[in-house]
Scaffold this motif. Structure first.
Motif, PDB file in Angstrom:
ATOM      1  N   PRO A 113       0.840  -1.196   0.000  1.00  0.00           N
ATOM      2  CA  PRO A 113       0.000   0.000   0.000  1.00  0.00           C
ATOM      3  C   PRO A 113       0.878   1.250   0.000  1.00  0.00           C
ATOM      4  N   ALA A 114       0.445   2.269  -0.712  1.00  0.00           N
ATOM      5  CA  ALA A 114       1.176   3.537  -0.707  1.00  0.00           C
ATOM      6  C   ALA A 114       1.012   4.227   0.646  1.00  0.00           C
ATOM      7  N   LEU A 115       2.006   5.010   1.019  1.00  0.00           N
ATOM      8  CA  LEU A 115       1.969   5.711   2.307  1.00  0.00           C
ATOM      9  C   LEU A 115       1.388   7.115   2.140  1.00  0.00           C
ATOM     10  N   ASP A 116       0.277   7.206   1.416  1.00  0.00           N
ATOM     11  CA  ASP A 116      -0.311   8.522   1.176  1.00  0.00           C
ATOM     12  C   ASP A 116      -1.609   8.734   1.947  1.00  0.00           C
ATOM     13  N   ASN A 117      -1.975   7.776   2.791  1.00  0.00           N
ATOM     14  CA  ASN A 117      -3.122   7.985   3.681  1.00  0.00           C
ATOM     15  C   ASN A 117      -2.933   7.127   4.932  1.00  0.00           C
ATOM     16  N   TRP A 118      -3.770   7.354   5.935  1.00  0.00           N
ATOM     17  CA  TRP A 118      -3.612   6.677   7.207  1.00  0.00           C
ATOM     18  C   TRP A 118      -3.808   5.182   7.089  1.00  0.00           C
ATOM     19  N   GLU A 119      -4.710   4.756   6.228  1.00  0.00           N
ATOM     20  CA  GLU A 119      -4.958   3.328   6.066  1.00  0.00           C
ATOM     21  C   GLU A 119      -3.707   2.624   5.552  1.00  0.00           C
ATOM     22  N   GLY A 120      -3.052   3.210   4.551  1.00  0.00           N
ATOM     23  CA  GLY A 120      -1.834   2.615   4.026  1.00  0.00           C
ATOM     24  C   GLY A 120      -0.732   2.555   5.064  1.00  0.00           C
ATOM     25  N   VAL A 121      -0.607   3.615   5.860  1.00  0.00           N
ATOM     26  CA  VAL A 121       0.405   3.646   6.920  1.00  0.00           C
ATOM     27  C   VAL A 121       0.130   2.547   7.941  1.00  0.00           C
ATOM     28  N   LYS A 122      -1.131   2.381   8.334  1.00  0.00           N
ATOM     29  CA  LYS A 122      -1.481   1.347   9.307  1.00  0.00           C
ATOM     30  C   LYS A 122      -1.152  -0.040   8.774  1.00  0.00           C
ATOM     31  N   MET A 123      -1.487  -0.293   7.527  1.00  0.00           N
ATOM     32  CA  MET A 123      -1.256  -1.610   6.951  1.00  0.00           C
ATOM     33  C   MET A 123       0.232  -1.922   6.862  1.00  0.00           C
ATOM     34  N   ARG A 124       1.016  -0.959   6.407  1.00  0.00           N
ATOM     35  CA  ARG A 124       2.454  -1.175   6.287  1.00  0.00           C
ATOM     36  C   ARG A 124       3.089  -1.372   7.662  1.00  0.00           C
ATOM     37  N   THR A 125       2.657  -0.564   8.649  1.00  0.00           N
ATOM     38  CA  THR A 125       3.208  -0.676   9.994  1.00  0.00           C
ATOM     39  C   THR A 125       2.873  -2.024  10.611  1.00  0.00           C
ATOM     40  N   ALA A 126       1.628  -2.464  10.436  1.00  0.00           N
ATOM     41  CA  ALA A 126       1.209  -3.753  10.982  1.00  0.00           C
ATOM     42  C   ALA A 126       2.006  -4.892  10.363  1.00  0.00           C
ATOM     43  N   ARG A 127       2.234  -4.846   9.057  1.00  0.00           N
ATOM     44  CA  ARG A 127       3.019  -5.891   8.390  1.00  0.00           C
ATOM     45  C   ARG A 127       4.461  -5.900   8.910  1.00  0.00           C
ATOM     46  N   PHE A 128       5.038  -4.713   9.067  1.00  0.00           N
ATOM     47  CA  PHE A 128       6.417  -4.626   9.571  1.00  0.00           C
ATOM     48  C   PHE A 128       6.520  -5.202  10.981  1.00  0.00           C
ATOM     49  N   LEU A 129       5.600  -4.796  11.866  1.00  0.00           N
ATOM     50  CA  LEU A 129       5.645  -5.278  13.244  1.00  0.00           C
ATOM     51  C   LEU A 129       5.433  -6.779  13.321  1.00  0.00           C
ATOM     52  N   ASP A 130       4.536  -7.298  12.462  1.00  0.00           N
ATOM     53  CA  ASP A 130       4.278  -8.730  12.456  1.00  0.00           C
ATOM     54  C   ASP A 130       5.528  -9.504  12.067  1.00  0.00           C
ATOM     55  N   ARG A 131       6.223  -9.027  11.039  1.00  0.00           N
ATOM     56  CA  ARG A 131       7.440  -9.709  10.612  1.00  0.00           C
ATOM     57  C   ARG A 131       8.555  -9.547  11.641  1.00  0.00           C
ATOM     58  N   TRP A 132       8.649  -8.366  12.251  1.00  0.00           N
ATOM     59  CA  TRP A 132       9.702  -8.098  13.225  1.00  0.00           C
ATOM     60  C   TRP A 132       9.538  -8.961  14.464  1.00  0.00           C
ATOM     61  N   THR A 133       8.299  -9.019  14.983  1.00  0.00           N
ATOM     62  CA  THR A 133       8.070  -9.849  16.170  1.00  0.00           C
ATOM     63  C   THR A 133       8.237 -11.321  15.846  1.00  0.00           C
ATOM     64  N   GLY A 134       7.853 -11.719  14.627  1.00  0.00           N
ATOM     65  CA  GLY A 134       8.040 -13.109  14.234  1.00  0.00           C
ATOM     66  C   GLY A 134       9.508 -13.479  14.161  1.00  0.00           C
ATOM     67  N   SER A 135      10.337 -12.552  13.665  1.00  0.00           N
ATOM     68  CA  SER A 135      11.767 -12.817  13.575  1.00  0.00           C
ATOM     69  C   SER A 135      12.386 -12.952  14.956  1.00  0.00           C
ATOM     70  N   ILE A 136      11.945 -12.082  15.885  1.00  0.00           N
ATOM     71  CA  ILE A 136      12.479 -12.149  17.254  1.00  0.00           C
ATOM     72  C   ILE A 136      12.083 -13.459  17.914  1.00  0.00           C
ATOM     73  N   THR A 137      10.817 -13.853  17.746  1.00  0.00           N
ATOM     74  CA  THR A 137      10.346 -15.104  18.335  1.00  0.00           C
ATOM     75  C   THR A 137      11.141 -16.287  17.811  1.00  0.00           C
ATOM     76  N   GLN A 138      11.389 -16.300  16.515  1.00  0.00           N
ATOM     77  CA  GLN A 138      12.120 -17.422  15.931  1.00  0.00           C
ATOM     78  C   GLN A 138      13.565 -17.430  16.411  1.00  0.00           C
ATOM     79  N   SER A 139      14.175 -16.234  16.548  1.00  0.00           N
ATOM     80  CA  SER A 139      15.563 -16.182  16.998  1.00  0.00           C
ATOM     81  C   SER A 139      15.698 -16.634  18.451  1.00  0.00           C
ATOM     82  N   LEU A 140      14.662 -16.401  19.256  1.00  0.00           N
ATOM     83  CA  LEU A 140      14.712 -16.773  20.663  1.00  0.00           C
ATOM     84  C   LEU A 140      14.353 -18.233  20.898  1.00  0.00           C
TER      85      LEU A 140
END
Length: 249
Positions: free
Chosen positions: A208-235
């Protein structure tokens, strides 16, 4: 609006002004695709059954080109109509009008790849849209499209600075999700052929493009999901199946 159209209106490309030749890739991009995919001996992607819509048969050296058009899986309105891809003859004619020197035999390879790439792009968008509420109104619809092959996205520009090959095309697709419009950015990259083959591959960067709040929310949620998943797997390591392995007798 007529159903026999692809995701973007390129009516100016047709000598008759017909919108039926509209398609998700503009003529400059088709020329690029021709140089990348034309003449490829790779196995062609699977396609859907062609639609009944067809154009008058071409004459001369291109008379062997098919006029059958494939109906996409991409919804375009509330009534359930779907976008329709151009035929081999239409693809060739649109390129020829813009003096892009198309080769008729290449159309049999380029057109299926063109269709498959757009289907994959839509599949990536549906992955982003999953669980966002679009099912309440029959799912997301693609309502407009714009090809921007000369405009590098910030992400593509950054990758190029890091030494990566820039994408050969960019599309902006606007979808409607129950009245909410979201612009998706798609960067198209060529990939490396499989070892021992000359098959051309490609991959897409869809977000999603970062030109509205919905796009920002979606991109942020995807990033956090991948980041927390990576931490969980590393631990804790990769997740294990809850079913214990069979013991040998």
């Amino acid at each position: 609006m007529s159903a026999d159209k692809c995701p973007v209106d390129h009516s100016s490309l047709s000598a008759s002004g017909s919108k039926a030749e509209s398609c998700p890739v503009d003529p400059p991009t088709r020329s690029t695709w021709s140089s990348i995919f034309g003449g490829s001996s790779s196995s062609q992607p699977q396609t859907h059954a062609p639609s009944q819509a067809a154009t008058p048969a071409p004459t001369g050296p291109t008379s062997s080109l098919s006029t059958a058009r494939e109906t996409s899986t991409i919804p375009r309105n509330e009534s359930g109509e779907r976008w329709v891809y151009p035929s081999e003859a239409q693809f060739f004619a649109a390129m020829a009008r813009k003096n892009h020197n198309p080769q008729a035999p290449d159309m049999r390879v380029i057109v299926p790849i063109h269709n498959a790439v757009n289907e994959r792009a839509w599949g990536e968008i549906l992955g982003w849209e999953e669980g966002k509420g679009g099912e309440k109104c029959g799912g997301a619809k693609l309502i407009s499209f714009k090809g921007r092959p000369q405009d590098l996205t910030p992400r593509a520009r950054f990758k190029a600075l890091m030494g990566y090959t820039p994408p050969f095309d960019r599309h902006d697709w606007v979808i409607d999700r129950c009245g909410t419009r979201i612009r998706y950015v798609i960067d198209f990259y060529t990939g490396r052929p499989a070892p021992g083959t000359s098959n051309v591959s490609f991959f897409l960067d869809v977000r999603p493009a970062l030109d509205n709040w919905e796009g920002v929310k979606m991109r942020t949620a995807r990033f956090l999901d991948r980041w927390t998943g990576s931490i969980t797997q590393s631990l804790f390591g990769p997740s294990q199946s809850s079913t214990p392995p069979k013991q040998s007798s």
